[in-house]
Scaffold this active site. Structure first.
Site, mmCIF file in Angstrom:
data_model
loop_
_atom_site.group_PDB
_atom_site.id
_atom_site.type_symbol
_atom_site.label_atom_id
_atom_site.label_comp_id
_atom_site.label_asym_id
_atom_site.label_seq_id
_atom_site.Cartn_x
_atom_site.Cartn_y
_atom_site.Cartn_z
ATOM 1 N N CYS A 61 -42.680 48.663 77.038
ATOM 2 C CA CYS A 61 -42.063 48.345 78.331
ATOM 3 C C CYS A 61 -42.080 46.836 78.490
ATOM 4 C CB CYS A 61 -42.853 49.006 79.456
ATOM 5 S SG CYS A 61 -42.314 48.584 81.134
ATOM 6 N N CYS A 78 -34.590 45.834 78.218
ATOM 7 C CA CYS A 78 -35.318 46.987 78.761
ATOM 8 C C CYS A 78 -35.157 48.117 77.757
ATOM 9 C CB CYS A 78 -34.767 47.385 80.127
ATOM 10 S SG CYS A 78 -35.446 48.941 80.787
#
Length: 298
Positions: free
Chosen positions: A77, A200
């Protein structure tokens, strides 16, 4: 203490990190993996502050250590890496930790027009980590940064929507169009962006939508494969690389890969089936609090 037979731990704010798991499986097919999606709190990057992300990251890392004796942790992440990877290394010095970050450095070398678009969550775009990367590599390329509010959430929510023309897919396409348009002109001409950094891990799963908008000449860069190669190197350095097994000893998928979620189990099962072709038996729901979590019935 972990051994070469111990699993590799991976976590993300949601299902986006499955794209990193995909790359890890390709690079390390004989390893065991435990993946935890904190989908009950996803996404981290649109509205969560650093303190919240740090608290969740530490709780999840401790859970994976205590319950699964992981030998290495991959923070799949970008927002959690930016906010919490140094804290994890400080608090858990016995655990090797690998983070992900937008592929700004490789983009600066590979772009021919020297203009690069970067799509990421707000938490990543405005992080000190991204500011440092842009400063370090801005001599070779001009970076155009775009915070994509709502896109990770839309991808997260789309996992249970089976039809390609459903409302979730339409929302994702609209958001991709909105944010690529906001970035500016893409192409191979002077002043145009010929490279798009997917900052992302969720965005890897909407490459087809982005490709339809930007055309075949634009290169997309993400961090899955480089992170997988770095994981291999760190395991080799610590003599923790899992031994190859012959076909008769190959683990079943449900044993080799365990998927956990703090959100809806059906959403995780659908995402695993859609993107990794994994059966429902690989997934379970968990409740992660500090310092431990208790599995809940499926």
């Amino acid at each position: 203490m972990p051994t070469p037979h111990s699993p590799i731990g991976i976590f993300d704010s949601g299902v986006g990190g499955l794209s990193v798991l995909q790359a890890l499986r390709h690079e390390l097919p004989h390893e065991q993996f435990v993946y935890l999606a904190d989908s009950g709190n996803a996404p981290y990057g649109d509205a969560r502050g650093d303190a919240f992300v740090q608290e969740r990251s530490l709780a999840i890392a401790q859970y994976l250590l205590e319950q699964h004796d992981i030998k290495i942790l991959v923070v799949a992440c970008n927002t959690a890496t930016a906010a919490a990877v140094e804290l994890l290394r400080e608090r858990l010095p016995q655990l090797p930790v690998i983070g992900v970050e937008p592929a700004i450095k490789p983009a600066s070398f590979s772009s021919q027009t020297h203009h690069v678009g970067v799509m990421a969550t707000r938490g990543t775009i405005y992080s000190q980590r991204v500011a440092r990367l842009v400063s370090e590599h801005g001599q070779r390329a001009e970076f155009h940064l775009q915070a994509c509010d709502g896109l990770a959430r839309a991808i997260e929510q789309s996992t249970e929507q089976a039809l390609p023309e459903d409302a979730g897919a339409t929302e994702i396409r609209a958001l991709c169009a909105k944010y690529t348009s906001a970035l500016g002109s893409f192409g191979l001409k002077t002043g145009q962006m010929d490279t798009l950094v997917l900052g992302c891990t969720h965005y890897v799963f909407v490459k087809d939508d982005l490709r339809a908008l930007l055309g075949p000449d634009i290169q997309f860069l993400d961090t899955g494969a480089p992170v997988a190669r770095q994981t291999r190197r760190m395991l080799e350095q610590r003599n923790l690389l899992g031994a190859e097994t012959d076909g008769s000893l190959q683990l079943a998928q449900a044993e080799q890969i365990q998927l956990m979620t703090t959100g809806r189990l059906t959403a995780m099962q659908a995402a695993a089936q859609r993107w990794l072709d994994l059966p429902a038996a690989c997934s379970q729901a968990v409740n992660v609090c500090s310092p431990s979590a208790v599995a809940t019935p499926a």
